[in-house]
Design an enzyme around this catalytic site. Structure first.
Site, PDB file in Angstrom:
ATOM      1  CB  SER A  37      -0.878  -0.046   1.168  1.00  0.00           C
ATOM      2  OG  SER A  37      -1.423   1.201   1.293  1.00  0.00           O
ATOM      3  CE  LYS A  92      -0.681   4.760  -0.165  1.00  0.00           C
ATOM      4  NZ  LYS A  92      -1.547   4.676   1.051  1.00  0.00           N
TER       5      LYS A  92
HETATM    6  N1  URA Z   1      -0.492   3.565   5.457  1.00  0.00           N
HETATM    7  C1  URA Z   1      -0.817   3.051   3.927  1.00  0.00           C
HETATM    8  O1  URA Z   1      -0.399   4.040   3.239  1.00  0.00           O
HETATM    9  N2  URA Z   1      -1.192   2.160   3.902  1.00  0.00           N
HETATM   10  C2  URA Z   1      -1.144   0.873   5.004  1.00  0.00           C
HETATM   11  O2  URA Z   1      -1.601  -0.220   4.673  1.00  0.00           O
HETATM   12  C3  URA Z   1      -0.894   1.489   6.070  1.00  0.00           C
HETATM   13  C4  URA Z   1      -0.490   2.746   6.468  1.00  0.00           C
END
Ligand code: URA
Length: 427
Positions: free
Chosen positions: A185, A189
């Site tokens: 995750s 990003k």
């Molecule tokens: N921050 C994120 O962007 N994703 C997660 O899974 C946990 C914290």
């Protein structure tokens, strides 16, 4: 190639390994709505319970990156560097760090988030500055970064939409605390954001996702490998979150503390971590010869901050909001403050109004906690230990409940704290 969601869930349920095409398909089909939320929640739970190997995590991350746009900063004439913290209590480091690193010669494009639960969010903190805007178009981001060297803003809807959908689902299905899902995750990003180098601040302790050093090291190692394999120079520090960072917890309070750091003062732990992360970011970006400590002293970091805030519509001289009510908590005995638990303090600040219970809730900018002592400090019975700030006095009782047992004063002795920087991990 088409697959069947039930078959994919069953493979993970039975501790099997998902192939690259199966992962690509399930992420794509979920993003389009062809795999239902209940199917993805079953898969997320199977992953939480049975894990994924390195190849599966890398495929999962790449599939989430491909679900949206990938930003490109190649038009800029300097290296880019970013930092990501896994979140903690009083962690305002991005605020002084981004302009500091910009003042030392890197561009800092930072897409940040809002707080949920007991951890604060950078965007909520910055929004306490009158006029400041979190939502920028890609062109506006470029304009801000050219004007000031740094931009801190919300990720647009086009960036890793699969993660956006999946994170919201994990949040309500008890599937956040999985190292493969957290690592993919965060890194989907950060890789999609297009930074050339990345320093990860992986927090360890009661106030963090990772409660112990071993699990934090595993998360950090996984993320460093994902970044490195994607061509992003990535380094991770494991840092302490067994106690709060700094002396102020809460949105406007943390902006005020960041301004102290940018003015050359501020609490020792915030200054030390800001400088350490700045040095790591500059090294990862290949920039040498600039001393971040000097940039705090000579005002160049503060100048970059003022340009960054102004370029995003904020008034750097605007008066920060203050909570209407305050209440002092006094030391119960004389001695040494031997414990000040990050989680208890974080929940108290959240209950005072600094955080939100649901994504759509507003935060109170002025609410939070000012600490008058940190673990290891000598305290005197009846003297202030901390001040609580809230917009309504009715909030104090629930905050006090979460502070019950969160601190301890003992006759003497070593509080046995984690070192501020516990370890450094690179590929
Ligand atoms: N921050 C994120 O962007 N994703 C997660 O899974 C946990 C914290």
């Amino acid at each position: 190639m088409g697959f069947d969601a039930v078959e994919i869930i069953s493979i993970k349920r039975d501790r099997g390994e998902l192939s690259t095409p199966q992962i690509d398909w399930v992420i794509d089909a979920y993003t389009k709505g062809d795999v239902a939320d209940e199917q993805m929640s079953a898969l997320a739970m199977a992953i939480l319970l049975n894990g994924m190997n390195r190849r599966e995590i890398a495929d999962w991350t790449q599939a989430m990156i491909r679900s949206g746009e990938r930003m490109d900063w190649s038009v800029l004439d300097r290296p880019t560097a970013d930092k990501h913290s896994t979140g903690g209590v009083g962690d305002k480091i991005t605020l002084p760090l981004a302009p500091l690193v910009a003042a030392c010669g890197a561009y800092v494009p930072q897409l940040s988030g809002r707080g949920l639960g007991h951890t604060g969010g950078t965007l909520d903190k910055l929004e306490s500055i009158p006029g400041w805007r979190a939502n920028l178009s890609n062109d506006e981001m470029l304009g801000v970064i050219r004007a000031s060297g740094a931009v801190v803003c919300a990720a647009g809807t086009g960036l890793a939409p699969a993660d956006k959908k999946l994170y919201a689902l994990r949040d309500v299905t008890g599937t956040v605390e999985s190292i493969p899902l957290i690592a993919s995750s965060i890194m989907s990003k950060k890789i999609a954001e297009g930074t050339g180098s990345l320093v990860l601040d992986v927090k360890v302790g009661s106030g963090a996702f990772m409660k112990n050093v071993d699990s934090a090291r595993e998360l950090a190692t996984t993320m460093v490998a994902l970044g490195t394999d994607a061509g992003v120079r990535t380094v991770a520090l494991l840092t302490a979150m067994d106690r709060p960072l700094g002396l102020k917890i809460g949105n406007a309070l943390e902006v005020a503390e960041s301004l102290e750091v940018l003015a050359g003062g501020g609490p020792a732990d915030v200054v030390e971590l800001t400088l350490r992360l700045a040095r790591e970011m500059l090294a990862a970006a290949g920039i040498s010869g600039k001393d971040p400590e000097q940039a705090l002293k000579d005002g160049s970091a503060m100048d970059a901050w003022r340009r960054m805030i102004t370029a995003q519509g904020g008034d750097p001289d605007g008066v920060l909001p203050q909570a209407a009510e305050s209440m002092t908590v006094n030391a119960p005995a004389s001695g040494v403050l031997s414990r000040l638990d990050a989680y208890g303090v974080g929940v108290a600040a959240w209950r005072l109004g600094a955080g939100r219970a649901r994504k759509e809730d507003p935060v109170s900018f002025g609410a939070g906690i000012t600490l008058h002592a940190k673990p290891g400090d000598v305290v005197r019975e009846g003297r202030p230990l901390m001040t609580l700030h809230a917009d309504e006095t009715a909030r104090f009782d629930r905050a006090l409940q979460s502070l019950d047992g969160a601190y301890e004063v003992t006759a003497a002795g070593d509080p046995g704290l984690l070192p501020l920087v516990i370890d450094r991990i690179e590929a």
